[in-house]
Motif scaffolding. Structure first.
Motif, PDB file in Angstrom:
ATOM      1  N   ARG A  63     -29.572  54.885   5.852  1.00  0.00           N
ATOM      2  CA  ARG A  63     -29.379  53.468   5.541  1.00  0.00           C
ATOM      3  C   ARG A  63     -30.512  53.084   4.604  1.00  0.00           C
ATOM      4  O   ARG A  63     -31.685  53.266   4.915  1.00  0.00           O
ATOM      5  N   THR A  67     -32.176  49.928   2.653  1.00  0.00           N
ATOM      6  CA  THR A  67     -32.231  48.466   2.634  1.00  0.00           C
ATOM      7  C   THR A  67     -33.110  48.039   1.470  1.00  0.00           C
ATOM      8  O   THR A  67     -34.184  48.598   1.261  1.00  0.00           O
ATOM      9  N   TYR A  79     -31.518  41.848  -2.172  1.00  0.00           N
ATOM     10  CA  TYR A  79     -30.146  41.652  -2.630  1.00  0.00           C
ATOM     11  C   TYR A  79     -30.049  41.613  -4.147  1.00  0.00           C
ATOM     12  O   TYR A  79     -30.863  40.998  -4.826  1.00  0.00           O
ATOM     13  N   ASN A 111     -23.866  42.927   1.866  1.00  0.00           N
ATOM     14  CA  ASN A 111     -24.694  41.729   1.726  1.00  0.00           C
ATOM     15  C   ASN A 111     -24.945  41.234   3.152  1.00  0.00           C
ATOM     16  O   ASN A 111     -24.093  40.581   3.741  1.00  0.00           O
ATOM     17  N   VAL A 112     -26.097  41.593   3.725  1.00  0.00           N
ATOM     18  CA  VAL A 112     -26.384  41.335   5.133  1.00  0.00           C
ATOM     19  C   VAL A 112     -26.295  39.839   5.436  1.00  0.00           C
ATOM     20  O   VAL A 112     -26.924  39.016   4.777  1.00  0.00           O
ATOM     21  N   LYS A 113     -25.487  39.522   6.436  1.00  0.00           N
ATOM     22  CA  LYS A 113     -25.248  38.144   6.892  1.00  0.00           C
ATOM     23  C   LYS A 113     -24.749  37.236   5.769  1.00  0.00           C
ATOM     24  O   LYS A 113     -24.854  36.013   5.853  1.00  0.00           O
ATOM     25  N   GLU A 159     -27.712  46.308   2.114  1.00  0.00           N
ATOM     26  CA  GLU A 159     -27.758  47.592   2.804  1.00  0.00           C
ATOM     27  C   GLU A 159     -26.788  48.542   2.136  1.00  0.00           C
ATOM     28  O   GLU A 159     -25.653  48.179   1.829  1.00  0.00           O
TER      29      GLU A 159
END
Length: 118
Positions: free
Chosen positions: A69, A71, A74, A99-101, A108
């Motif tokens: 993974r 990270t 963005y 696009n986390v949350k 991610e």
């Protein structure tokens, strides 16, 4: 731990470039994704985590196995067609970037080590 503290590894995002040799054969090379960084070198700070076992996810009706993974901050510019270079490890992105949350703050990338094709 803050995002800045977690992003402690330098990785290079590369995109495929296809040209033709003089005999007409396709030549595939991977070049730094210049649009990603002001320096044009494709280098960004990231967190790179090996995943224990196999991780499966259902995104756009597909499943993919991942063993890393990645990270990073963005950006909408990174696509599944790109690769992540982490030292001597080449990571193939196995699904569309997450696009986390949906907060447009953290991205991610679920990846597998090794290469499947040129």
């Amino acid at each position: 731990m803050s995002l800045s503290q977690r992003l402690d590894k330098r990785v290079t995002i590369k995109e495929k470039s296809v040209t033709r040799a003089s005999n007409g054969e396709e030549v595939v090379i991977w070049v730094p994704f210049a649009a990603l960084t002001p320096a044009g070198d494709g280098k960004v700070w990231a967190e790179v985590e090996p995943i224990r076992g196999r991780e499966f996810f259902a995104a756009a009706q597909m499943q993919g196995a991942a063993d890393y993974r990645v990270t990073l901050r963005y950006t909408p510019l990174i696509t599944r067609a790109m690769r992540v270079y982490f030292g001597s490890i080449i990571l193939e992105i196995t699904a569309e970037p997450i696009n986390v949350k949906s907060a447009s703050r953290v991205l991610e990338l679920m990846c597998v080590s090794g290469v499947r094709d040129g």
